[in-house]
Scaffold this motif. Structure first.
Motif, PDB file in Angstrom:
ATOM      1  N   GLU B 105      -8.986 -14.047   1.599  1.00  0.00           N
ATOM      2  CA  GLU B 105      -8.898 -14.005   3.063  1.00  0.00           C
ATOM      3  C   GLU B 105      -9.746 -15.090   3.708  1.00  0.00           C
ATOM      4  N   GLN B 106     -10.921 -15.349   3.131  1.00  0.00           N
ATOM      5  CA  GLN B 106     -11.787 -16.391   3.685  1.00  0.00           C
ATOM      6  C   GLN B 106     -11.174 -17.775   3.480  1.00  0.00           C
ATOM      7  N   GLU B 107     -10.701 -18.014   2.265  1.00  0.00           N
ATOM      8  CA  GLU B 107     -10.272 -19.364   1.914  1.00  0.00           C
ATOM      9  C   GLU B 107      -8.870 -19.664   2.442  1.00  0.00           C
ATOM     10  N   LEU B 108      -7.964 -18.679   2.366  1.00  0.00           N
ATOM     11  CA  LEU B 108      -6.579 -18.933   2.766  1.00  0.00           C
ATOM     12  C   LEU B 108      -6.267 -18.416   4.163  1.00  0.00           C
ATOM     13  N   GLY B 109      -7.134 -17.579   4.679  1.00  0.00           N
ATOM     14  CA  GLY B 109      -6.876 -17.004   5.997  1.00  0.00           C
ATOM     15  C   GLY B 109      -5.676 -16.072   6.019  1.00  0.00           C
ATOM     16  N   ARG B 110      -5.329 -15.499   4.858  1.00  0.00           N
ATOM     17  CA  ARG B 110      -4.207 -14.553   4.797  1.00  0.00           C
ATOM     18  C   ARG B 110      -4.732 -13.183   4.433  1.00  0.00           C
ATOM     19  N   PRO B 111      -4.195 -12.138   5.080  1.00  0.00           N
ATOM     20  CA  PRO B 111      -4.635 -10.799   4.675  1.00  0.00           C
ATOM     21  C   PRO B 111      -4.156 -10.443   3.264  1.00  0.00           C
ATOM     22  N   VAL B 112      -4.966  -9.700   2.568  1.00  0.00           N
ATOM     23  CA  VAL B 112      -4.586  -9.193   1.247  1.00  0.00           C
ATOM     24  C   VAL B 112      -4.619  -7.664   1.323  1.00  0.00           C
ATOM     25  N   TYR B 113      -3.552  -7.041   0.889  1.00  0.00           N
ATOM     26  CA  TYR B 113      -3.505  -5.581   0.824  1.00  0.00           C
ATOM     27  C   TYR B 113      -3.781  -5.170  -0.622  1.00  0.00           C
ATOM     28  N   GLY B 114      -4.814  -4.357  -0.804  1.00  0.00           N
ATOM     29  CA  GLY B 114      -5.180  -3.942  -2.157  1.00  0.00           C
ATOM     30  C   GLY B 114      -4.579  -2.599  -2.494  1.00  0.00           C
ATOM     31  N   LEU B 115      -3.790  -2.555  -3.556  1.00  0.00           N
ATOM     32  CA  LEU B 115      -3.194  -1.275  -3.966  1.00  0.00           C
ATOM     33  C   LEU B 115      -4.197  -0.507  -4.814  1.00  0.00           C
ATOM     34  N   ALA B 116      -4.335   0.775  -4.518  1.00  0.00           N
ATOM     35  CA  ALA B 116      -5.244   1.603  -5.303  1.00  0.00           C
ATOM     36  C   ALA B 116      -4.603   2.940  -5.581  1.00  0.00           C
ATOM     37  N   ASP B 117      -5.195   3.648  -6.517  1.00  0.00           N
ATOM     38  CA  ASP B 117      -4.681   4.950  -6.898  1.00  0.00           C
ATOM     39  C   ASP B 117      -4.631   5.899  -5.703  1.00  0.00           C
ATOM     40  N   HIS B 118      -3.606   6.778  -5.704  1.00  0.00           N
ATOM     41  CA  HIS B 118      -3.470   7.773  -4.635  1.00  0.00           C
ATOM     42  C   HIS B 118      -4.728   8.615  -4.480  1.00  0.00           C
ATOM     43  N   TRP B 119      -5.448   8.759  -5.583  1.00  0.00           N
ATOM     44  CA  TRP B 119      -6.624   9.622  -5.595  1.00  0.00           C
ATOM     45  C   TRP B 119      -7.608   9.237  -4.489  1.00  0.00           C
ATOM     46  N   PHE B 120      -7.697   7.941  -4.184  1.00  0.00           N
ATOM     47  CA  PHE B 120      -8.620   7.464  -3.158  1.00  0.00           C
ATOM     48  C   PHE B 120      -8.421   8.174  -1.837  1.00  0.00           C
ATOM     49  N   LYS B 121      -7.139   8.452  -1.528  1.00  0.00           N
ATOM     50  CA  LYS B 121      -6.842   9.047  -0.225  1.00  0.00           C
ATOM     51  C   LYS B 121      -7.436  10.440  -0.096  1.00  0.00           C
ATOM     52  N   THR B 122      -7.698  11.097  -1.237  1.00  0.00           N
ATOM     53  CA  THR B 122      -8.187  12.466  -1.167  1.00  0.00           C
ATOM     54  C   THR B 122      -9.688  12.516  -0.872  1.00  0.00           C
ATOM     55  N   VAL B 123     -10.373  11.376  -1.001  1.00  0.00           N
ATOM     56  CA  VAL B 123     -11.826  11.380  -0.802  1.00  0.00           C
ATOM     57  C   VAL B 123     -12.137  11.209   0.680  1.00  0.00           C
ATOM     58  N   PRO B 124     -12.820  12.186   1.291  1.00  0.00           N
ATOM     59  CA  PRO B 124     -13.132  12.049   2.715  1.00  0.00           C
ATOM     60  C   PRO B 124     -13.979  10.804   2.960  1.00  0.00           C
ATOM     61  N   VAL B 125     -13.878  10.234   4.110  1.00  0.00           N
ATOM     62  CA  VAL B 125     -14.605   9.055   4.569  1.00  0.00           C
ATOM     63  C   VAL B 125     -14.246   7.814   3.747  1.00  0.00           C
ATOM     64  N   VAL B 126     -14.476   7.876   2.411  1.00  0.00           N
ATOM     65  CA  VAL B 126     -14.199   6.711   1.564  1.00  0.00           C
ATOM     66  C   VAL B 126     -12.731   6.312   1.659  1.00  0.00           C
ATOM     67  N   GLY B 127     -11.839   7.316   1.587  1.00  0.00           N
ATOM     68  CA  GLY B 127     -10.408   7.042   1.655  1.00  0.00           C
ATOM     69  C   GLY B 127     -10.032   6.386   2.972  1.00  0.00           C
ATOM     70  N   THR B 128     -10.603   6.885   4.059  1.00  0.00           N
ATOM     71  CA  THR B 128     -10.296   6.331   5.376  1.00  0.00           C
ATOM     72  C   THR B 128     -10.836   4.907   5.494  1.00  0.00           C
ATOM     73  N   MET B 129     -12.071   4.691   5.018  1.00  0.00           N
ATOM     74  CA  MET B 129     -12.657   3.352   5.089  1.00  0.00           C
ATOM     75  C   MET B 129     -11.842   2.363   4.253  1.00  0.00           C
ATOM     76  N   TRP B 130     -11.439   2.836   3.079  1.00  0.00           N
ATOM     77  CA  TRP B 130     -10.651   1.991   2.173  1.00  0.00           C
ATOM     78  C   TRP B 130      -9.339   1.572   2.855  1.00  0.00           C
ATOM     79  N   SER B 131      -8.729   2.544   3.534  1.00  0.00           N
ATOM     80  CA  SER B 131      -7.468   2.267   4.215  1.00  0.00           C
ATOM     81  C   SER B 131      -7.677   1.302   5.386  1.00  0.00           C
ATOM     82  N   ARG B 132      -8.741   1.498   6.172  1.00  0.00           N
ATOM     83  CA  ARG B 132      -8.981   0.640   7.333  1.00  0.00           C
ATOM     84  C   ARG B 132      -9.296  -0.798   6.928  1.00  0.00           C
ATOM     85  N   THR B 133      -9.828  -0.969   5.717  1.00  0.00           N
ATOM     86  CA  THR B 133     -10.198  -2.319   5.297  1.00  0.00           C
ATOM     87  C   THR B 133      -9.155  -2.923   4.367  1.00  0.00           C
ATOM     88  N   GLY B 134      -7.945  -2.410   4.393  1.00  0.00           N
ATOM     89  CA  GLY B 134      -6.857  -3.092   3.691  1.00  0.00           C
ATOM     90  C   GLY B 134      -6.376  -2.443   2.412  1.00  0.00           C
TER      91      GLY B 134
END
Lengths: 347, 298
Positions: B105-134
């Motif tokens: 993102e810094q070098e190319l100025g393009r957003p990158v979407y990071g795919l992660a395990d569904h399990w992340f979504k079940t974790v309060p706060v962390v899941g939301t932060m992870w989603s908000r940051t791509g």
């Protein structure tokens, strides 16, 4: 549009509004409305027939009125309104009787439009961001309302397969917001502080109530068999929905949420059924593009639906909630519709 | 079908309508013509550029001064169009995902979407932060929409959880690349795969051993005990990485001459391509490790 239309759930919010819309169309000759309860809005020429919850009278009505179109709005999607047993009776048995009547050998029915819900997709952490109409749900349905709707859709697809001469349209609606409709989510947004599950801020999608009625009208007017998602464009976080309504948020515990909510439900303070709790944890998005491709124009985006609700909420805060002024009276209605004493204007 | 009526406008301001109670009052007002009611910039994926920008500002010193990240072949990442970035995955709490996302993102100025395990979504706060940051859940439908319809850059770790879960004695030895699902994603979306070899993540948080029984109780995919835990204690050791030197090498993009949007792709072809990428990535890693003089200084 078909000339002779049967509307189920006439006494419900949607049935009444669909019947109103149909009355405005002179090409619709006959509108028959079926429900357990009398209509709550004044209708000019819709004939109301009182039925029991499982619609056992339906085959007789279909035969007697020779309707060509059935609009099935009477699927209960709000499980807080009645017991699970009644809900099953209405959704599953009611639809079964309806399809049996429509599929009879000499049936006149050529078109069926069913108002279902995005609840059939569920809401789980394994979901895709957008559900297309073909995307299967990630986990098997756990709540009664979801199970019943999935069963109903199963009956419908069987019916469509067995009756190729009948055009079957199934509409799956996202959560509805608007000026009038009351759902568990609007009740939550009407509280002094809006509940949310701590640590979760799901993306929700909404459809405005006008778009609901318009989409049903659209499918009646055009030959569009198949399954369609109906939802406004975009999704927005629950925190933002509360912010647009200008409400503070109050956290619910992230574990054992249903248990924590239960005593409040019993007291009637918060009314969050399990499927809504799941939604407030993981959200849901349904892909609305197929209906757009079929030619439907949405009046509202998802955020626009929230705004529409927020405006109505602000208005209500000032002028208060309006209480029912209309009550259906069979004798009065029969008089205006059928008495020779009434002078009817020729069309 | 009956006669077509002009499309009804949803704004019959004068038509009385059913209200909450059922009374007739003209509650239906003209549709709001006001500006967009949106208050935040959270997109359909849950990503917020504001939050992403904030994360970038907080993370930049770590990227530059702690990990001292150096890239080789960054120009091989496409500046336009969709591409699936794949990389080796390591570190108990993987440090490679933010490094790649931040770097690109810094070098190319393009957003990158990071795919992660569904399990992340079940974790309060962390899941939301992870989603908000791509972060986006690794669902084939999500990948298709991002890559094919929106032509975005998507990052995925084909080793999945098995990469970061491996103990220190197995470092830089690639695990199985799942069932080759990432190749199928790229084929269906008609985009190239850009492999990246990452050196440094393994040493930033090395796993000494795992405690499967505790993982089961806590409902997490694996429960590592890391060298960081020993050095900094159980709390700080969970978030503080060792300052290992990060080197990233972008390999040549791999394109597939198959038609996109197919229902299914030949499983043998998919497995072969996945294995091919794995072998190339592994060879590059060994090459980079052979050239590395120091874990901390590169």
């Amino acid at each position: 549009m078909g000339a002779r239309v049967l509307v189920t759930g006439l006494g419900t919010f949607w049935g009444g509004r669909v019947a109103q819309t149909l009355e405005a169309d002179p090409t619709v000759e006959v509108i028959v409305g079926l429900d357990r309860e009398a209509p709550k809005i004044p209708l000019e020429r819709t004939e109301f027939v009182k039925a029991d919850q499982s619609y056992s009278i339906l085959s007789r009505i279909v035969k007697a009125t020779q309707v060509d179109t059935i609009v099935h709005t009477f699927l209960v999607v709000d499980s807080t309104r009645m017991s699970g047993r009644t809900l099953h009776e209405i959704n599953v048995i009611g639809t079964m009787n309806l399809l049996a009547a429509a599929g009879a050998a000499d049936s006149s029915v050529r078109k069926i439009v069913v108002k279902s819900s995005a609840l059939v997709y569920g809401s789980s952490h394994q979901d895709p961001v957008w559900f297309r109409e073909e995307t299967p749900r990630s986990q098997s349905p756990r709540t009664r309302v979801e199970r019943s709707l999935c069963e109903v859709e199963g009956y419908l697809s069987d019916f469509a397969e067995d009756n190729p001469h009948v055009s079957v349209t199934l509409l799956r609606f996202a959560n509805v917001l608007g000026t009038d409709i009351v759902t568990p989510l609007t009740k939550a947004l009407d509280l002094p502080a809006v509940p949310f599950i701590f640590g979760y801020d799901p993306l929700l999608q909404f459809v405005e109530e006008d778009d609901v009625v318009r989409s049903i009208e659209f499918t009646l007017r055009h030959d569009v068999p198949g399954i369609f998602n109906v939802a406004g464009d975009g999704r927005l976080p629950w925190s933002e929905v509360a912010a647009i309504c200008n409400k503070p948020q109050v956290p619910l515990p992230p574990v054992l949420t249903n248990w924590a909510v239960a005593p409040f439900s019993r007291l009637g303070i918060i009314d969050l059924p399990p499927e809504t709790v799941a939604l407030l944890r993981y959200g849901r998005g349904i892909d609305n593009r197929r209906l757009k491709q079929a030619g439907f124009d949405y009046g509202y985006t998802a955020a626009g639906a929230v705004e529409s609700f927020a405006r109505a909420q602000r208005l209500r805060r000032t002028v208060g909630d309006s209480r029912p002024a209309y009550t259906y009276d069979a004798d009065v209605e029969a008089f205006f519709r059928h008495s020779p004493a009434v002078v009817r204007q020729p069309e | 079908m009956g006669v077509e009526k002009p499309t009804p406008t949803p704004t019959p301001a004068t038509t009385p309508d059913a209200t909450r109670g059922g009374e007739l009052v003209p509650l239906r007002r003209p549709r709001a013509t006001a500006a967009d009611p949106r208050l935040s910039d959270v997109d359909e994926w849950g990503r917020s550029e504001h939050m992403r920008e904030l994360a970038r500002q907080l993370y930049d010193p770590i990227y530059r001064h702690w990990f001292r990240v150096e890239w080789d072949g960054l120009e091989k990442i496409p500046r336009h169009g969709g591409a699936l970035i794949v990389a080796n995955h390591a570190g108990a709490i993987p440090s490679d995902a933010p490094v790649i996302m931040h770097g690109v993102e810094q070098e190319l100025g393009r957003p990158v979407y990071g795919l992660a395990d569904h399990w992340f979504k079940t974790v309060p706060v962390v899941g939301t932060m992870w989603s908000r940051t791509g972060g986006v859940a690794a669902h084939p439908e999500n990948a298709y929409r991002l890559l094919r319809e929106q032509q975005q850059l998507v990052l995925v770790f084909p080793e999945g959880g098995k990469g970061p879960a491996k103990t220190y004695d197995e470092r830089y030895r690639l695990r199985r690349f799942g069932r080759g699902g990432f190749v199928e994603m790229a084929m269906r979306a008609g985009v190239p795969i850009v492999p990246i070899a990452v050196v440094g993540a393994e040493e930033s948080m090395p796993i000494l051993f795992r405690v499967p029984s505790l993982a089961k109780i806590l409902g997490v995919p694996y429960m590592p005990v890391t060298a960081n835990h020993l050095a900094f204690g159980p709390l700080l050791g969970t978030v503080l990485y060792f300052p290992a030197k990060f080197r990233l090498k972008v390999l040549d993009p791999v394109s597939f001459d198959v038609a996109p949007d197919q229902e299914r792709y030949s499983k043998s072809r998919v497995i072969d391509e996945a294995e091919d990428i794995r072998v190339k990535l592994q060879a590059t890693l060994y090459e980079m490790l052979a050239a590395r003089k120091s874990v901390w200084f590169g």
